[in-house]
Design a protein around this motif. Structure first.
Motif, PDB file in Angstrom:
ATOM      1  N   GLY A 166       0.791  -1.223   0.000  1.00 62.18           N
ATOM      2  CA  GLY A 166       0.000   0.000   0.000  1.00 62.18           C
ATOM      3  C   GLY A 166       0.818   1.264   0.000  1.00 62.18           C
ATOM      4  N   GLU A 167       2.144   1.129   0.043  1.00 61.22           N
ATOM      5  CA  GLU A 167       2.988   2.325   0.025  1.00 61.22           C
ATOM      6  C   GLU A 167       2.938   3.001  -1.346  1.00 61.22           C
ATOM      7  N   LEU A 168       2.773   2.194  -2.403  1.00 65.50           N
ATOM      8  CA  LEU A 168       2.560   2.728  -3.748  1.00 65.50           C
ATOM      9  C   LEU A 168       1.156   2.364  -4.215  1.00 65.50           C
ATOM     10  N   ASP A 169       0.554   3.248  -5.008  1.00 63.06           N
ATOM     11  CA  ASP A 169      -0.753   2.947  -5.588  1.00 63.06           C
ATOM     12  C   ASP A 169      -0.626   2.049  -6.804  1.00 63.06           C
ATOM     13  N   ALA A 170       0.468   2.170  -7.533  1.00 61.22           N
ATOM     14  CA  ALA A 170       0.682   1.397  -8.747  1.00 61.22           C
ATOM     15  C   ALA A 170       2.138   1.527  -9.140  1.00 61.22           C
ATOM     16  N   THR A 171       2.576   0.649 -10.048  1.00 63.61           N
ATOM     17  CA  THR A 171       3.912   0.792 -10.600  1.00 63.61           C
ATOM     18  C   THR A 171       3.909   0.348 -12.055  1.00 63.61           C
ATOM     19  N   LEU A 172       4.690   1.041 -12.852  1.00 66.18           N
ATOM     20  CA  LEU A 172       4.929   0.641 -14.233  1.00 66.18           C
ATOM     21  C   LEU A 172       6.061  -0.381 -14.251  1.00 66.18           C
ATOM     22  N   LEU A 173       5.946  -1.402 -15.082  1.00 66.26           N
ATOM     23  CA  LEU A 173       7.008  -2.392 -15.204  1.00 66.26           C
ATOM     24  C   LEU A 173       6.914  -3.035 -16.574  1.00 66.26           C
ATOM     25  N   ARG A 174       7.955  -3.787 -16.920  1.00 64.38           N
ATOM     26  CA  ARG A 174       8.010  -4.428 -18.237  1.00 64.38           C
ATOM     27  C   ARG A 174       8.185  -5.929 -18.082  1.00 64.38           C
ATOM     28  N   GLY A 175       7.653  -6.652 -19.072  1.00 67.30           N
ATOM     29  CA  GLY A 175       7.869  -8.086 -19.134  1.00 67.30           C
ATOM     30  C   GLY A 175       6.727  -8.891 -18.555  1.00 67.30           C
ATOM     31  N   ASP A 176       6.403 -10.009 -19.222  1.00 63.86           N
ATOM     32  CA  ASP A 176       5.347 -10.904 -18.739  1.00 63.86           C
ATOM     33  C   ASP A 176       5.805 -11.584 -17.456  1.00 63.86           C
ATOM     34  N   ARG A 177       4.887 -11.694 -16.519  1.00 63.17           N
ATOM     35  CA  ARG A 177       5.195 -12.338 -15.244  1.00 63.17           C
ATOM     36  C   ARG A 177       3.889 -12.637 -14.521  1.00 63.17           C
ATOM     37  N   SER A 178       3.981 -13.420 -13.471  1.00 66.37           N
ATOM     38  CA  SER A 178       2.839 -13.686 -12.598  1.00 66.37           C
ATOM     39  C   SER A 178       3.143 -13.087 -11.236  1.00 66.37           C
ATOM     40  N   GLU A 179       2.258 -12.232 -10.741  1.00 66.07           N
ATOM     41  CA  GLU A 179       2.464 -11.576  -9.455  1.00 66.07           C
ATOM     42  C   GLU A 179       1.234 -11.811  -8.579  1.00 66.07           C
ATOM     43  N   PRO A 180       1.264 -12.844  -7.736  1.00 65.76           N
ATOM     44  CA  PRO A 180       0.112 -13.140  -6.877  1.00 65.76           C
ATOM     45  C   PRO A 180      -0.287 -11.927  -6.036  1.00 65.76           C
ATOM     46  N   GLY A 181      -1.583 -11.684  -5.969  1.00 70.00           N
ATOM     47  CA  GLY A 181      -2.088 -10.582  -5.160  1.00 70.00           C
ATOM     48  C   GLY A 181      -2.130  -9.260  -5.884  1.00 70.00           C
ATOM     49  N   LEU A 182      -1.640  -9.206  -7.120  1.00 75.06           N
ATOM     50  CA  LEU A 182      -1.655  -7.969  -7.894  1.00 75.06           C
ATOM     51  C   LEU A 182      -2.315  -8.223  -9.249  1.00 75.06           C
ATOM     52  N   GLU A 183      -2.848  -7.163  -9.823  1.00 76.12           N
ATOM     53  CA  GLU A 183      -3.399  -7.219 -11.167  1.00 76.12           C
ATOM     54  C   GLU A 183      -2.452  -6.480 -12.101  1.00 76.12           C
ATOM     55  N   LEU A 184      -2.075  -7.124 -13.209  1.00 73.40           N
ATOM     56  CA  LEU A 184      -1.175  -6.512 -14.183  1.00 73.40           C
ATOM     57  C   LEU A 184      -1.986  -6.102 -15.401  1.00 73.40           C
ATOM     58  N   LEU A 185      -2.104  -4.790 -15.619  1.00 73.65           N
ATOM     59  CA  LEU A 185      -2.881  -4.267 -16.730  1.00 73.65           C
ATOM     60  C   LEU A 185      -1.949  -4.060 -17.924  1.00 73.65           C
ATOM     61  N   PRO A 186      -2.167  -4.762 -19.046  1.00 76.46           N
ATOM     62  CA  PRO A 186      -1.271  -4.615 -20.204  1.00 76.46           C
ATOM     63  C   PRO A 186      -1.385  -3.232 -20.828  1.00 76.46           C
ATOM     64  N   LEU A 187      -0.245  -2.663 -21.176  1.00 76.88           N
ATOM     65  CA  LEU A 187      -0.196  -1.328 -21.774  1.00 76.88           C
ATOM     66  C   LEU A 187       0.447  -1.422 -23.154  1.00 76.88           C
ATOM     67  N   TRP A 188       1.439  -0.618 -23.431  1.00 81.70           N
ATOM     68  CA  TRP A 188       2.063  -0.531 -24.747  1.00 81.70           C
ATOM     69  C   TRP A 188       3.183  -1.561 -24.897  1.00 81.70           C
TER      70      TRP A 188
END
Length: 296
Positions: A142-164
């Motif tokens: 909860g310290e960050l609201d969101a983060t930008l990142l690159r590369g396919d991955r699985s992150e339990p407990g988070l939702e990864l929204l595909p961008l560009w």
């Protein structure tokens, strides 16, 4: 705990993740001597040696390995406490904390401009840098609201929204015979050493480049590791012939004497960007950020 003790643990954790004092200092945005000084103090207070240091390597000692999970636990608790107090104090806080990384170039500027146009009145973004692992941890806590990142991955407990998707550009010496080409076939780079971040530092980029080289029919000759953009480009431009890669938006903002950036083909490697968020219903400012990212 005192602020100084928290700082020492944060410095310790950063060096433990990087296993390199220079890169740790760069992540912490302080000079390397300050990192070394604080860690020496921590070692004196604990009466143990936390790192084995040589001119070439940095390794955790047994004491360092035992301290590592406890340091993570303390810093995670501190982050949760800060987030809880911040939420209580701010109420309907309109400040959005967004994790970012190097190499976003004009993409980030486009996102921020779109957010400014559509965000609720008074909303603003605070940008936070750090390793991918650190930023994802901060989103979970909860310290960050969101983060930008690159590369396919699985992150339990988070939702990864595909961008560009960003293409990669090869950076190579301006005086090399390949520099005259408008587009470079991957196979043509086979004789040159490749300067690439280690898999431990950037697994998504490392795997993409190695896989692309193999698809082009060769196993890359790995040269010195990619450190910082400035140092690596200086080495490419004025050292022994070598090459590296940059994301296209970043390359367009890096006019460097002695270096040229060229598109790649056969294959043309691309990297997908994502916005990592918690699966909770987003508040208005976060909804505006998500829309801004998709608009970019």
């Amino acid at each position: 705990m005192r602020t100084t003790e928290i700082r020492q643990l944060r410095y310790f954790l950063t060096v433990a993740e990087e296993l390199h004092f220079g890169r740790a200092a760069e992540r912490l945005h302080i000079v390397q001597s300050a990192v070394s000084q604080q860690l020496r103090r921590l070692e004196r207070e604990l009466a143990v040696t936390l790192f084995e240091r040589t001119t070439r390597t940095v390794r955790l000692t047994e004491a360092g390995r035992r301290l590592l999970p406890h340091a993570r636990e303390v810093l995670a608790a501190e982050s949760r406490a800060r987030a809880a107090v911040a939420d209580l104090r701010a109420g309907q806080d309109t400040t959005l904390r967004l994790g970012t990384s190097d190499g976003l170039g004009a993409r980030l500027e486009t996102v921020l401009a779109a957010f400014t146009r559509t965000a609720p009145a008074g909303a603003q973004i605070e940008l936070v840098t750090g390793s991918t692992t650190d930023r994802l941890h901060r989103v979970r806590s909860g310290e960050l609201d969101a983060t930008l990142l690159r590369g396919d991955r699985s992150e339990p407990g988070l939702e990864l929204l595909p961008l560009w998707q960003d293409e990669l550009r090869a950076a190579l010496p301006a005086g090399h015979e390949l520099a005259v080409r408008e587009v470079i076939d991957m196979a043509a780079l086979a004789p040159l050493p490749l300067r690439l971040a280690s898999r431990a530092r950037n697994s998504a980029l490392h795997d993409l480049v190695i896989r692309s080289c193999r698809e082009a029919g060769f196993e890359p000759v790995l040269g010195a590791e990619f450190t910082t953009a400035q140092d690596t480009l200086a080495a490419v431009g004025y050292g022994r012939p070598s090459w590296t890669v940059f994301y296209e938006p970043h390359a367009l903002q890096l006019p460097v004497p002695g270096v040229v950036f060229r598109p790649l083909r056969n294959p043309a490697p691309t990297m997908r960007a994502y916005l990592a968020v918690r699966p909770d219903p987003p508040r208005p400012a976060l909804r505006a950020l998500i829309e801004a990212c998709h608009a970019a």
